[in-house]
Structures are given as structure tokens and as C-alpha cells.
Enzyme design. Sequence first.
Site, short mmCIF file in Angstrom:
data_model
loop_
_atom_site.label_atom_id
_atom_site.label_comp_id
_atom_site.label_asym_id
_atom_site.label_seq_id
_atom_site.Cartn_x
_atom_site.Cartn_y
_atom_site.Cartn_z
N ASN A 104 -10.82 5.33 -15.54
CA ASN A 104 -11.63 4.20 -15.99
C ASN A 104 -11.51 3.07 -14.96
OD1 ASN A 104 -12.17 1.64 -17.21
ND2 ASN A 104 -12.28 2.67 -19.19
N ASP A 121 -13.11 0.05 -15.08
CA ASP A 121 -13.57 -1.26 -15.60
C ASP A 121 -12.83 -2.44 -14.99
OD1 ASP A 121 -15.15 0.18 -17.34
OD2 ASP A 121 -13.95 -0.25 -19.12
N HIS A 122 -11.51 -2.28 -14.81
CA HIS A 122 -10.74 -3.47 -14.44
C HIS A 122 -10.78 -3.80 -12.96
CE1 HIS A 122 -10.04 -4.11 -18.51
NE2 HIS A 122 -9.35 -3.00 -18.68
N ARG A 146 -13.86 -13.76 -9.65
CA ARG A 146 -14.22 -14.62 -8.52
C ARG A 146 -15.72 -14.68 -8.27
NH1 ARG A 146 -9.96 -16.05 -4.95
NH2 ARG A 146 -11.56 -16.94 -3.64
N HIS A 200 -17.19 1.33 -19.05
CA HIS A 200 -17.63 0.78 -20.34
C HIS A 200 -18.54 -0.42 -20.05
CE1 HIS A 200 -16.20 -1.02 -24.48
NE2 HIS A 200 -17.51 -0.93 -24.39
N ARG A 251 -19.95 -3.24 -21.53
CA ARG A 251 -19.79 -4.01 -22.78
C ARG A 251 -21.01 -4.88 -23.00
NH1 ARG A 251 -14.11 -4.03 -24.73
NH2 ARG A 251 -14.90 -5.41 -26.33
N ARG A 285 -18.57 -8.24 -19.55
CA ARG A 285 -17.41 -8.96 -19.00
C ARG A 285 -16.81 -8.27 -17.77
NH1 ARG A 285 -13.05 -8.03 -23.80
NH2 ARG A 285 -14.78 -8.87 -24.99
N HIS A 286 -17.02 -6.96 -17.65
CA HIS A 286 -16.55 -6.31 -16.42
C HIS A 286 -17.68 -5.51 -15.77
CE1 HIS A 286 -15.52 -3.33 -19.47
NE2 HIS A 286 -14.39 -3.92 -19.83
N GLU A 322 -19.15 4.69 -21.51
CA GLU A 322 -18.63 4.17 -22.79
C GLU A 322 -19.53 3.05 -23.27
OE1 GLU A 322 -14.72 2.58 -23.11
OE2 GLU A 322 -13.86 4.37 -22.24
N THR A 382 -9.61 -5.83 -25.58
CA THR A 382 -9.94 -4.47 -25.18
C THR A 382 -10.34 -3.73 -26.45
OG1 THR A 382 -9.08 -2.46 -24.13
CG2 THR A 382 -7.49 -3.80 -25.34
N THR A 383 -10.68 -2.44 -26.35
CA THR A 383 -11.13 -1.72 -27.54
C THR A 383 -9.93 -1.46 -28.45
OG1 THR A 383 -12.73 -0.69 -26.07
CG2 THR A 383 -12.55 0.23 -28.28
N GLU A 412 -12.39 11.36 -29.08
CA GLU A 412 -11.34 10.81 -28.22
C GLU A 412 -10.40 10.03 -29.15
OE1 GLU A 412 -12.34 9.17 -24.43
OE2 GLU A 412 -10.59 7.86 -24.42
N HIS A 463 -6.23 5.29 -23.98
CA HIS A 463 -5.97 3.87 -24.23
C HIS A 463 -4.49 3.55 -24.08
CE1 HIS A 463 -8.01 0.12 -25.24
NE2 HIS A 463 -6.77 -0.27 -25.42
N GLY A 464 -4.21 2.74 -23.08
CA GLY A 464 -2.86 2.23 -22.88
C GLY A 464 -1.89 3.21 -22.24
N GLY A 483 -7.19 3.93 -17.51
CA GLY A 483 -7.71 2.89 -16.63
C GLY A 483 -6.73 1.79 -16.29
N HIS A 484 -6.42 0.96 -17.26
CA HIS A 484 -5.72 -0.30 -16.99
C HIS A 484 -4.43 -0.09 -16.21
CE1 HIS A 484 -3.03 -3.68 -18.29
NE2 HIS A 484 -4.04 -4.33 -17.77
N1 PXP Z 1 -10.78 5.54 -23.59
C1 PXP Z 1 -11.56 4.62 -24.20
C2 PXP Z 1 -12.56 5.10 -25.19
C3 PXP Z 1 -11.44 3.26 -23.88
O1 PXP Z 1 -12.21 2.35 -24.50
C4 PXP Z 1 -10.52 2.87 -22.89
C5 PXP Z 1 -10.40 1.43 -22.50
O2 PXP Z 1 -11.60 0.97 -22.01
C6 PXP Z 1 -9.75 3.86 -22.28
C7 PXP Z 1 -9.89 5.20 -22.66
C8 PXP Z 1 -8.78 3.54 -21.19
O3 PXP Z 1 -7.78 2.71 -21.66
P1 PXP Z 1 -6.80 2.01 -20.64
O4 PXP Z 1 -7.64 1.15 -19.75
O5 PXP Z 1 -5.88 1.23 -21.52
O6 PXP Z 1 -6.11 3.10 -19.87
#
Ligand code: PXP
Length: 249
Positions: A10, A12-13, A21, A46, A48, A52-53, A73, A103-104, A154, A197-198, A219-220
Amino acid sequence: MTDRLRLGVNIDHVATVRNARGTAFPDPVRAALIAEAAGADGITAHLREDRRHISDRDIERLMEALTKPLNFEMAATEEMRAIALRHRPHAICVVPERREERTTEGGLDVARDEDRIAAFIAPLRDMGARVSLFIGADPRQIEASARVGAAVVEIHTGAYCDAHHDGHPDERDAELARIREAADLARSLGLEVHAGHGLTYETVEPIAAIPAMRELNIGHFLIGEAIMLGLAPAIAEMRRRMDVARGIA
Ligand code: PXP
């Protein structure tokens, strides 16, 4: 167990940092191409509602540039569905979205909204996208996801990861057990099982070891780790250019 899990990265970040910036860099599409070259099996982004990203233009550019599948997403809104139908990504993951969340934070309440979600995903499925629903490790949500015709669930791993990193091992183990049971149930109902997630280096292994699991989306942590691993060579390159400018190199 020898079957390989797919890894969706992912990005996004990367866009979060760019947008802080208002510049063109760091570019999430460049990050996606690096992720592909490094062995990602797909790229997750994603779009959104508040942009935002990831931006609309990022999605267009990802669709043009990627050689691996895009997992798009999105929230269950008419606007997002129209965008998905226009771009025709390989996969779509429907997530809940609240503007005020960082976040989600939770999964979709498929059980409460079965008819609406069934009608919402039908055109996406008909287009040929692999439709996934992002849900908590809850048997009611798994069963409802099978009934509405999703191909994939998921499972949200956020509570498990938070319990681990906050130092609550009993809670972490209970969450892990719930995820394992949910994954087994989903597979028994014919759903493909993903999770995310996480996830971090410390939390990924027990999730990756679940036999029913097919794909993880991360992702994060990866983007944060990339900053740590990439900072030294980035500084060295800046130093080199400064030294070249001064005739030192
Ligand atoms: N899966 C889904 C459906 C998500 O919404 C996210 C966060 O955008 C992730 C996976 C990835 O989560 P993380 O960025 O915390 O790794």
C-alpha cells in the site's frame, strides 16, 4: 505449508508525505514501481473521499504504469464506484470510511447492510473485478460477505497489531485466535482470505502462517521502514552532489 502468500504493498503514505508539502514528490507511482521491482505481487491504493493522500491523477497514472495488479480501495459510494468502473482495476476492496478517522479504523458492517452492499458490488463484479470486503474477524460479517457475493474478505488485523504493540499479549493472542477462526470460516464458505492493517515485522508471522490466508496488504510500516533504510543513501547522494559543486569530489 509451502504455498506462497501474495504481498500487496500500500503506497498511500508516500502520497501523505507528498501532500504535506504540496509538491510533486515523493511520487507514489515511483514508489509503486520500486515495490513491483522488489517483489510486491500487487499495489494497493485507497482513494479517499477527502483525497487526503492518493489523488484521482495518481490512480490514472498507476493504471497506466503498473505491470502488477492494482487493488483499488474505496468506500461504498456512487462517486467511487463510477471511478472504479471507469478505470477497471484488477481488484477492488470496499472499506468503511469516516472523514474524522486517521485511518480505516474498523471493518464494514456487511451484516447490517446486506442488500445495499450486494447491489453496490454487483456491477463491479460484473465488470470482472475481484471484489473484496474489508471486515472485522466476526463470523456474522464473514457469513454476510459470502451471501452478498464477494469473492474475497480482507480481515482487519488492526486490533491484533495494536494489542501487540501496546504490550497486551493476552488480548493479542485472543485477537489472533479470532482471526484464525474467521479465516477458516471464510475459506469454508468459498471466500478467498486476505488480511491487513497495522502489520509490522513483529506481527506479520502469525498472520502469514494462517493456512487459509492468501494475501496480505501492508503499507504504513513499510513506508516508515523505507524512510529509515533509505535515509542514509539519500543523505550520501546529497553530500556527493554538494561536494561535486565545490570541486571536492
Ligand atoms: N488493507 C486495508 C483494507 C486498508 O485500508 C489498509 C490501510 O489503508 C491496509 C490494508 C494497510 O494497512 P497499513 O497501512 O496499516 O499497513
